[in-house]
Write a protein that holds these residues in place. Structure first.
Motif, PDB file in Angstrom:
ATOM      1  N   LEU A   1      37.173   9.558   5.137  1.00 28.71           N
ATOM      2  CA  LEU A   1      35.851   9.653   5.743  1.00 28.71           C
ATOM      3  C   LEU A   1      35.239   8.272   5.966  1.00 28.71           C
ATOM      4  N   ALA A   2      35.375   7.380   4.973  1.00 24.01           N
ATOM      5  CA  ALA A   2      34.808   6.037   5.102  1.00 24.01           C
ATOM      6  C   ALA A   2      35.444   5.289   6.270  1.00 24.01           C
ATOM      7  N   ARG A   3      36.746   5.422   6.426  1.00 21.44           N
ATOM      8  CA  ARG A   3      37.420   4.742   7.533  1.00 21.44           C
ATOM      9  C   ARG A   3      37.012   5.328   8.882  1.00 21.44           C
ATOM     10  N   LYS A   4      36.935   6.653   8.955  1.00 26.64           N
ATOM     11  CA  LYS A   4      36.518   7.266  10.215  1.00 26.64           C
ATOM     12  C   LYS A   4      35.073   6.896  10.547  1.00 26.64           C
ATOM     13  N   ALA A   5      34.219   6.869   9.543  1.00 22.82           N
ATOM     14  CA  ALA A   5      32.814   6.513   9.789  1.00 22.82           C
ATOM     15  C   ALA A   5      32.687   5.075  10.273  1.00 22.82           C
ATOM     16  N   SER A   6      33.487   4.167   9.713  1.00 23.00           N
ATOM     17  CA  SER A   6      33.427   2.775  10.155  1.00 23.00           C
ATOM     18  C   SER A   6      33.935   2.618  11.586  1.00 23.00           C
ATOM     19  N   ARG A   7      34.846   3.525  12.005  1.00 19.82           N
ATOM     20  CA  ARG A   7      35.335   3.487  13.389  1.00 19.82           C
ATOM     21  C   ARG A   7      34.432   4.273  14.337  1.00 19.82           C
TER      22      ARG A   7
ATOM     23  N   GLU B   1      34.055   7.566  14.252  1.00 17.19           N
ATOM     24  CA  GLU B   1      34.644   8.875  14.540  1.00 17.19           C
ATOM     25  C   GLU B   1      34.060   9.977  13.656  1.00 17.19           C
ATOM     26  N   TYR B   2      33.200   9.616  12.732  1.00 13.45           N
ATOM     27  CA  TYR B   2      32.651  10.618  11.808  1.00 13.45           C
ATOM     28  C   TYR B   2      31.211  10.247  11.486  1.00 13.45           C
ATOM     29  N   THR B   3      30.365  11.253  11.462  1.00 16.47           N
ATOM     30  CA  THR B   3      28.967  11.078  11.082  1.00 16.47           C
ATOM     31  C   THR B   3      28.667  12.004   9.916  1.00 16.47           C
ATOM     32  N   SER B   4      28.205  11.426   8.837  1.00 18.99           N
ATOM     33  CA  SER B   4      27.951  12.215   7.636  1.00 18.99           C
ATOM     34  C   SER B   4      26.797  13.185   7.869  1.00 18.99           C
ATOM     35  N   PRO B   5      26.983  14.479   7.571  1.00 19.97           N
ATOM     36  CA  PRO B   5      25.863  15.429   7.709  1.00 19.97           C
ATOM     37  C   PRO B   5      24.696  15.095   6.793  1.00 19.97           C
ATOM     38  N   GLU B   6      24.984  14.414   5.696  1.00 22.86           N
ATOM     39  CA  GLU B   6      23.922  14.057   4.751  1.00 22.86           C
ATOM     40  C   GLU B   6      23.309  12.700   5.064  1.00 22.86           C
ATOM     41  N   GLY B   7      23.726  12.103   6.182  1.00 20.77           N
ATOM     42  CA  GLY B   7      23.155  10.824   6.593  1.00 20.77           C
ATOM     43  C   GLY B   7      23.671   9.625   5.834  1.00 20.77           C
ATOM     44  N   LYS B   8      24.836   9.731   5.232  1.00 22.19           N
ATOM     45  CA  LYS B   8      25.388   8.609   4.474  1.00 22.19           C
ATOM     46  C   LYS B   8      26.052   7.615   5.429  1.00 22.19           C
ATOM     47  N   SER B   9      25.892   6.336   5.110  1.00 17.54           N
ATOM     48  CA  SER B   9      26.512   5.286   5.908  1.00 17.54           C
ATOM     49  C   SER B   9      27.984   5.135   5.515  1.00 17.54           C
ATOM     50  N   PRO B  10      28.773   4.458   6.343  1.00  8.30           N
ATOM     51  CA  PRO B  10      30.174   4.209   5.961  1.00  8.30           C
ATOM     52  C   PRO B  10      30.300   3.488   4.621  1.00  8.30           C
ATOM     53  N   TYR B  11      29.382   2.550   4.360  1.00  6.78           N
ATOM     54  CA  TYR B  11      29.452   1.839   3.082  1.00  6.78           C
ATOM     55  C   TYR B  11      29.160   2.775   1.911  1.00  6.78           C
ATOM     56  N   GLN B  12      28.228   3.700   2.079  1.00  2.00           N
ATOM     57  CA  GLN B  12      27.940   4.648   0.999  1.00  2.00           C
ATOM     58  C   GLN B  12      29.143   5.540   0.710  1.00  2.00           C
ATOM     59  N   LEU B  13      29.851   5.932   1.757  1.00  2.00           N
ATOM     60  CA  LEU B  13      31.065   6.727   1.546  1.00  2.00           C
ATOM     61  C   LEU B  13      32.113   5.914   0.806  1.00  2.00           C
ATOM     62  N   LEU B  14      32.254   4.648   1.178  1.00  2.53           N
ATOM     63  CA  LEU B  14      33.216   3.795   0.474  1.00  2.53           C
ATOM     64  C   LEU B  14      32.787   3.581  -0.978  1.00  2.53           C
ATOM     65  N   THR B  15      31.508   3.484  -1.207  1.00  2.00           N
ATOM     66  CA  THR B  15      31.009   3.333  -2.588  1.00  2.00           C
ATOM     67  C   THR B  15      31.327   4.570  -3.412  1.00  2.00           C
ATOM     68  N   GLU B  16      31.187   5.754  -2.806  1.00  2.00           N
ATOM     69  CA  GLU B  16      31.548   6.978  -3.522  1.00  2.00           C
ATOM     70  C   GLU B  16      33.042   6.987  -3.847  1.00  2.00           C
TER      71      GLU B  16
ATOM     72  N   ILE C   1      43.098  -1.546  -0.599  1.00  2.00           N
ATOM     73  CA  ILE C   1      42.038  -0.769   0.061  1.00  2.00           C
ATOM     74  C   ILE C   1      40.700  -1.494  -0.036  1.00  2.00           C
ATOM     75  N   VAL C   2      40.368  -2.002  -1.218  1.00  2.00           N
ATOM     76  CA  VAL C   2      39.103  -2.720  -1.391  1.00  2.00           C
ATOM     77  C   VAL C   2      39.076  -3.975  -0.525  1.00  2.00           C
ATOM     78  N   LYS C   3      40.217  -4.625  -0.403  1.00  2.00           N
ATOM     79  CA  LYS C   3      40.275  -5.845   0.397  1.00  2.00           C
ATOM     80  C   LYS C   3      40.086  -5.550   1.883  1.00  2.00           C
ATOM     81  N   LYS C   4      40.848  -4.587   2.420  1.00  2.00           N
ATOM     82  CA  LYS C   4      40.830  -4.338   3.862  1.00  2.00           C
ATOM     83  C   LYS C   4      39.630  -3.505   4.295  1.00  2.00           C
ATOM     84  N   ASP C   5      39.345  -2.446   3.553  1.00  2.00           N
ATOM     85  CA  ASP C   5      38.272  -1.545   3.974  1.00  2.00           C
ATOM     86  C   ASP C   5      36.914  -1.939   3.409  1.00  2.00           C
TER      87      ASP C   5
END
Length: 987
Positions: A295-301, A303-318, A403-407
């Motif tokens: 989800l974090a990768r798709k959101a950064s590209r 291609e995905y929008t979180s229904p709960e309004g989370k940003s790509p970084y928030q998904l990566l943090t989770e 993953i932490v390095k690239k994403d």
């Protein structure tokens, strides 16, 4: 079949009651289904078998009669436990009612097998007898459009059916089975009716649903519903399906959610929460981590929008939080991570080598083939390659470091602190302390902000402290099976950790400085701080200076780059920071020489480098070398038509116009050179037209100190030609004062010419001091008549603000030289020239002068003339003085005339603006009056005390022409009849 209550009923005795509706009850098999009262109904139905209204009416009548019969029935003989097992069928009346309604519904469906209304009513009736009473929740508003799946799940979770009571799934298994069979029959006739499917599916959520049908049969029923209904209705089925899967948990939840996520990934976040829920008996952290990573990768590209309004970084943090919490289950260990990193690096090298541009093969100048990798045609849509890290079905663990390095670090550079600490925490949770320490060090050496540095450093320090605490605790509470070697090894490890922790604390200033220099390597101030951090370590100081000079870009550097070169040179000149080493002047000269070739931002920076070089030579008493250095710096090129502020040219090409450089050079020549050499430098400054007023004054003072008076005066004259006012005014002031002091009255005509030249182009703002100096000169060395004429000229030439003061001086000089009568023409001219406010003051002085000469009538005329400028409410002082004048010297007629003029003037000024001004003035006067002055002497204090603190009640007056004139306020309470009373209101 009745249930006996004399003995404790068994499971067999309860189950023997059922089935109640198989085979379908009829009057033949159950004679009590139809009573004599029902014969009329039965005959009516036989006569009209195809009338839906007759069948529906009969069913509703039976329902109402059954409900009334059940209400009239007495309390049940069953125990509460048995009644709870039987639920709605615990009473004989309910069971009989159930059979009657089934009989009628089945008979009606024989005639109308495709009636949705009949089937729905039949199914609802059977459900009420098996599932119990349905508790409805009141919904606000009508049916809305089907929402997004996440919202639909939340709403459906709140609106799920809840039943009160219900038939036990074991005791009443036969009736449950018949209910399901009835639903299957209904779907055979009406397979496309979603409401029937939803009713059918709702029974699987009942708490008493038998296990024989609540798992596999339920899953297959959901699948059949999806296959049967059109895609537009699948959303309503999936909502029930997903909630049912969540309730079952385990592999069922995983299988159902995986199927749905292949169609709609919007509920992935809900699925991951289910996988990681504490109530989940079989958590799957690896699958949840992979889903969150995808989800974090798709959101950064995008291609995905979180229904709960989370940003790509928030998904990566989770994702990172899952990795931290379940480090063992999610990530690879150290050897696997190293191997994976090596494979990734090798693959990246091969990809870089394969994507290098190749030459196109051609024949006869025509392109034949272009070499290169194969291109996958995707109709313009980018298709992401398969990544095992995003596949939740794969059991391969994740390379968290990569993953932490690239994403993370490459994408969210402003959140480096959180990402590095998360990665280090992952290694700490796995017990890989050395790898965690290495991660902290890598983070500290790569972050670019103080915020990120502080976050990593605090986590690093806390980790070190926890290690030390754990070792100290193990030493304080040793295990019984530990020998002395283990204890010594622990003590040794504790000492190493404490030493590392102390070194970490000592390194903190250097690490902070590294962060700031990484953020801006051209920050000169931070390089200076870096040098200061090394203290007395001369080797590191020299290394830091060298690195700074090699790193900083002069055009992008912050302020004071030249100070870096100067301080480096001083470091060698002073023999290190402590001065213990031998001074190395050659190295210092090389550094300064290198600095003179640097293209600084401003010319002054380069000039200061040259000046510091010369000062260094002076400190070493190499005076000739210092002068040679300045000669090199001040070399004038052939083309002197260079714009000093032209930043397109290097600073070296504009250095010869630096006043800072020439000022230092001329000071050096004055101190160490000859008079001629200093004069030559001053002349060069003037020739280059870069001199300021201070240079002119310094040059003239230098010549004057060396007895070159005439040459100094020439310099002043040259300065007055170079500069215009107001700069020229200062030079003229000094020049004239010096000239008058030098020659006094010996060269009067020349002095007069100088004053006239100074006044020729002098603006009114600056000419007052020159006029006063000119007039003073004439008084002391010239003629008084010329001095008076100069004062007269000055009163016309100066600005209006200075005219009153000049007239005052002019009048005083005229009075002292020619007497008071000679001041009359001056006063008259002043009254013509001065503004109204100052005219009134001048009139008072004029009148006072006339009174001294005994010209009372002239003084009275002057008062009358001045009255037109004085509003009685604003200038009461003037009118009080005129009033006193008339009391002392006037008559009744003159006093009346004064009062008449006062009223006339007051009427003239009686406008809104003047009225407001008068009010303000009166207010100010009132405030001043409230603050009484202290008594001037003890006698005055005694008189004030005797009079109650009040002023005397009388005003002394002089008698003129045997008539006593008093104001209205000064009359006694009982006046003389012969006394003359003059009122302000009289004409």
């Amino acid at each position: 079949m009745p249930v006996a209550t004399s003995e404790k009923p068994t499971l067999e005795s309860l189950t023997s009651i059922f089935p109640l509706t198989f085979p379908t009850p009829t009057p033949t098999t159950h004679p009590d289904l139809v009573s004599t009262k029902d014969l009329h109904r039965e005959e009516d139905l036989l006569r009209n078998p195809f009338s839906f209204r007759h069948w529906w009416t009969a069913i509703q009548n039976v329902k109402e009669a059954s409900a009334a019969e059940q209400k009239a029935e007495g309390p049940s003989d069953l125990t509460p436990e048995i009644a709870a097992l039987l639920g709605p069928l615990s009473s004989p009346a309910a069971r009989k009612s159930f059979q009657r309604q089934v009989y009628l519904y089945e008979a009606a469906l024989t005639q109308f097998p495709t009636s949705f209304k009949l089937w729905k009513s039949y199914l609802s009736t059977r459900m009420s007898f098996v599932l119990g009473k349905l508790a409805f929740k009141k919904k606000a508003g009508g049916r809305k459009k089907f929402p997004e799946m996440r919202e639909a799940l939340e709403e459906e979770q709140e609106d799920l059916e809840q039943w009160e009571g219900g038939l036990d799934g074991i005791v009443g298994w036969e009736e449950w089975r018949l209910l399901i069979a009835t639903f299957e029959r209904a779907l055979m006739w009406l397979p496309r009716m979603p409401r029937i499917w939803l009713l059918y599916l709702s029974i699987f959520n009942h708490p008493f649903c038998p296990p024989q049908v609540s798992h596999t049969h339920a899953r297959r029923t959901f699948d059949r519903a999806l296959r049967t209904l059109p895609p537009s209705l699948h959303g309503r089925i999936w909502v029930r399906y997903l909630l049912w899967a969540e309730a079952k948990g385990g592999a069922t939840t995983v299988a159902v959610y995986r199927r749905y996520l292949a169609v709609d990934p919007s509920v992935t976040e809900r699925y991951t929460a289910i996988l990681l829920s504490p109530s989940n008996p079989d958590p799957r952290p690896l699958e949840a981590a992979k889903l969150l990573l995808a989800l974090a990768r798709k959101a950064s590209r995008g291609e995905y929008t979180s229904p709960e309004g989370k940003s790509p970084y928030q998904l990566l943090t989770e994702f990172l939080e899952v990795v931290e919490e379940h480090a063992e289950e999610v990530g690879m260990d150290v050897p696997d991570t190293i191997d994976s990193n090596a494979r990734i690096a090798k693959a990246a090298e091969e990809e870089a080598a394969s994507t290098q541009p190749t030459d196109a093969a051609s024949a006869d100048g025509k392109l034949v083939r272009v070499a290169g990798p194969a291109v996958n045609a995707t109709d313009g849509k980018s298709v992401a390659a398969y990544d095992e890290d995003e596949d939740p079905r794969s059991t391969r663990k994740l390379n968290v470091e990569d993953i932490v390095k690239k994403d993370g670090l490459e994408v969210y550079k402003d959140q480096a602190g959180r990402l590095w600490t998360g990665l280090a925490t992952y290694w700490i949770k796995r017990g890989e302390f050395d790898r965690a320490k290495l991660t902290f060090e890598r983070g500290l050496s790569s972050v670019l902000t103080i915020r990120d540095f502080t976050q990593i450093f605090d986590a690093y320090a806390e980790f070190s402290e926890s290690l030390i605490s754990a070792l100290m605790e193990s030493l304080a509470n040793p295990d019984e099976d530990e020998d002395e070697d283990d204890v010594k090894e622990t003590e040794k490890e504790l000492e190493e950790k404490m030493k590392e922790f102390e070194e970490l604390m000592d390194r903190r200033p250097f690490l902070v400085n590294d962060v700031l220099l990484r953020r801006n390597p051209n920050d000169v101030q931070e390089w200076e701080k870096r040098v200061a951090l090394w203290g007395d370590n001369d080797e590191k100081v020299a290394e830091t200076y060298t690195q700074a000079l090699a790193t900083v870009n002069p055009r992008r550097a912050t302020a004071n780059l030249h100070r870096l070169y100067i301080n480096f040179a001083k470091f060698y000149e002073e023999g290190g920071t402590k001065g213990e080493a031998e001074p190395d002047l050659d190295s210092a000269r090389k550094i300064l020489d290198k600095a003179t070739k640097v293209n600084f931002k401003t010319v002054d920076d380069l000039a200061e480098v040259w000046c510091e070089w010369a000062e260094m030579e002076i400190r070493q008493e190499n005076y000739d070398e210092a002068i040679r250095v300045m000669q090199r710096a001040a070399a004038v090129p052939k083309n002197t038509k260079v714009n000093y502020f032209d930043h397109t040219l290097p600073v070296q090409a504009r250095l010869f116009k630096s006043l800072k450089l020439w000022s230092f050079y001329v000071d050096l020549e004055e101190s160490l050179g000859t008079v001629e050499s200093a004069k030559a430098v001053y002349d060069k400054i003037l020739d280059l037209r870069i001199a300021n007023a201070q240079i002119i004054v310094n040059y003239a003072s230098f010549l004057e100190e060396n007895k070159y008076y005439e040459e100094s005066f020439k310099v002043y004259e040259r300065g007055t030609e170079l500069f215009t006012y107001p700069v020229s005014f200062e030079i003229w002031n000094i020049y004239l004062a010096k000239f008058v002091k030098r020659y006094g009255g010996s060269k009067i005509e020349r002095t007069r010419d100088l004053f006239e030249q100074a006044l020729e182009k002098c603006p009114p703002k600056h000419c007052k001091p020159i006029f006063l100096m000119y007039a003073t000169f004439e008084e002391e060395h010239g003629l008084a008549k010329r001095a008076m004429s100069i004062y007269d000229r000055a009163t016309n030439a100066v600005q209006d603000e200075d005219k009153f003061e000049l007239f005052t001086i002019y009048i005083a000089k005229a009075a002292s030289n020619y007497g008071l009568p000679a001041t009359r023409p001056i006063y008259e001219r002043a009254l013509e020239i001065l503004p109204d406010k100052q005219t009134a003051e001048m009139c008072l002085r004029f009148a006072a002068m006339e009174r001294k000469l005994g010209e009372i009538d002239r003084a009275r005329a002057i008062y009358a003339h001045a009255s037109q400028f004085c509003d009685p409410r604003v200038n009461p002082k003037f009118w009080q003085e005129w009033n006193n004048f008339e009391i002392e010297t006037g008559s009744e007629d003159t006093f009346r005339e004064m009062l008449r003029i006062k009223r006339s003037v007051q009427a003239q000024f009686n406008t809104e603006a003047s009225y407001l001004a008068a009010q303000m003035a009166a207010k100010q006067n009132g405030q001043e009056a409230e603050t009484e002055a202290p008594p001037a002497d003890p006698m005055a204090a005694a008189e004030r005390q005797a009079g109650g603190g009040k002023a005397p009640a009388f005003v002394s007056a002089k008698q003129s022409t045997n008539v006593r004139i008093e104001s209205a306020e000064e009359r006694p309470a009982q006046g003389n009849e012969e006394e003359i009373h003059i009122s302000d209101d009289e004409d």
